[in-house]
Design an enzyme around this catalytic site. Sequence first.
Site, PDB file in Angstrom:
ATOM      1  N   ILE A 256      -5.569 -10.625   7.724  1.00  0.00           N
ATOM      2  CA  ILE A 256      -4.604  -9.714   7.103  1.00  0.00           C
ATOM      3  C   ILE A 256      -3.377 -10.483   6.642  1.00  0.00           C
ATOM      4  O   ILE A 256      -2.842 -10.243   5.553  1.00  0.00           O
ATOM      5  CB  ILE A 256      -4.239  -8.586   8.091  1.00  0.00           C
ATOM      6  CG1 ILE A 256      -5.469  -7.716   8.353  1.00  0.00           C
ATOM      7  CG2 ILE A 256      -3.085  -7.758   7.551  1.00  0.00           C
ATOM      8  CD1 ILE A 256      -5.285  -6.665   9.440  1.00  0.00           C
TER       9      ILE A 256
ATOM     10  N   SER B 268      -4.095 -12.226   3.402  1.00  0.00           N
ATOM     11  CA  SER B 268      -4.131 -11.289   2.270  1.00  0.00           C
ATOM     12  C   SER B 268      -2.729 -10.902   1.847  1.00  0.00           C
ATOM     13  O   SER B 268      -2.442 -10.797   0.649  1.00  0.00           O
ATOM     14  CB  SER B 268      -4.942 -10.047   2.639  1.00  0.00           C
ATOM     15  OG  SER B 268      -4.196  -9.159   3.458  1.00  0.00           O
ATOM     16  N   GLU B 269      -1.836 -10.696   2.783  1.00  0.00           N
ATOM     17  CA  GLU B 269      -0.488 -10.264   2.426  1.00  0.00           C
ATOM     18  C   GLU B 269       0.274 -11.356   1.680  1.00  0.00           C
ATOM     19  O   GLU B 269       1.041 -11.058   0.767  1.00  0.00           O
ATOM     20  CB  GLU B 269       0.284  -9.807   3.663  1.00  0.00           C
ATOM     21  CG  GLU B 269      -0.149  -8.446   4.175  1.00  0.00           C
ATOM     22  CD  GLU B 269      -0.082  -7.359   3.097  1.00  0.00           C
ATOM     23  OE1 GLU B 269       0.862  -7.382   2.289  1.00  0.00           O
ATOM     24  OE2 GLU B 269      -0.984  -6.515   3.039  1.00  0.00           O
ATOM     25  N   ILE B 270       0.080 -12.597   2.084  1.00  0.00           N
ATOM     26  CA  ILE B 270       0.728 -13.677   1.329  1.00  0.00           C
ATOM     27  C   ILE B 270       0.143 -13.748  -0.077  1.00  0.00           C
ATOM     28  O   ILE B 270       0.855 -13.884  -1.070  1.00  0.00           O
ATOM     29  CB  ILE B 270       0.555 -15.032   2.055  1.00  0.00           C
ATOM     30  CG1 ILE B 270       1.179 -14.976   3.451  1.00  0.00           C
ATOM     31  CG2 ILE B 270       1.171 -16.161   1.230  1.00  0.00           C
ATOM     32  CD1 ILE B 270       2.667 -14.717   3.487  1.00  0.00           C
TER      33      ILE B 270
END
Length: 284
Positions: free
Chosen positions: A46, A49-51
């Site tokens: 997760i 993915s956020e970066i």
Amino acid sequence: MSSRGKIQRGRGNAVRIQEVRAVVWRYYRAKGRKLPWRVTHNPYRIFVSEIMLQQTQVERVLKKYPQFLRAFPSWESLARAPLAKVLAVWQGMGYNRRALALRASARRVLDEYGGKLPRDYDALRSLPGVGPATAGALSAFIFQLPVPFLETNIRRALLYFFFRRTRNKVGERELLECAAAVLDRKNPREWHYALMDYGAMLRKETPSLNRKSEYYRRQAPFRGSLRELRGKIIARVLRGAASAAQLQKETGRTREDVARALVALLREGLITKKGGYYFPPEGN
DNA sequence: GTCCCGGTAG
DNA sequence: CTACCGGGAC
């Protein structure tokens, strides 16, 4: 909240908030996006993915995400990977400094937190490449914490629900208060997925909604920019060492532009220099 | 060709 | 506030 704020406490507003939640949840049940980083609870996955999703469209992340996770499946593998390898896998994502920050964060998670991402918002926020939006998203998606946050789709959805008739620009504080008011504390993780999907849908339906936000900024042109040149230099150097003269010839840019880009890239650690040649960052 | 889209760090 | 990337739509 301003005096004409839309979410002051009161019976009418409580009803309004319930309506907004109902609309968003209904849309999500019907059209919610099933994304790879939404079906996992693995903090590392997760986090990656956020970066990647910072300033980057979902479609592009969808392509790179599995490749990146195959190359670097864990905090450990990413932390140990040579920077050149990380940059190589990152190619195509843009904003290469994010790749550095991502690996630096992996190292800090290992060294400072024993390989376990901290739950604490301020601790998350202090990791390189993690700003308010990402820290909020991580809190919701990994830890199921009711932390309101703003990113572009959420901003758009809130503008639509609460400020559609407002003529003035809407500030970040106002929007964050709306985000806090509508937040469904029973399930912050899914709630934010739903709100973001609703905002993404609005983008297609009602373009330019976000221009009513004070946060909105028009962008400088990309063509001919130093940003474009930096990206080209990194990509070129990853294929093999090159001199400044070579880079100038191959990019067709002025010597001054090339020099400026090289200085900045060296300073940021995105390239190295040895004997007049530029290389990807050194190992370890 | 021109414009649009998107968070963090300094 | 400005610099950072790249792809896609018009």
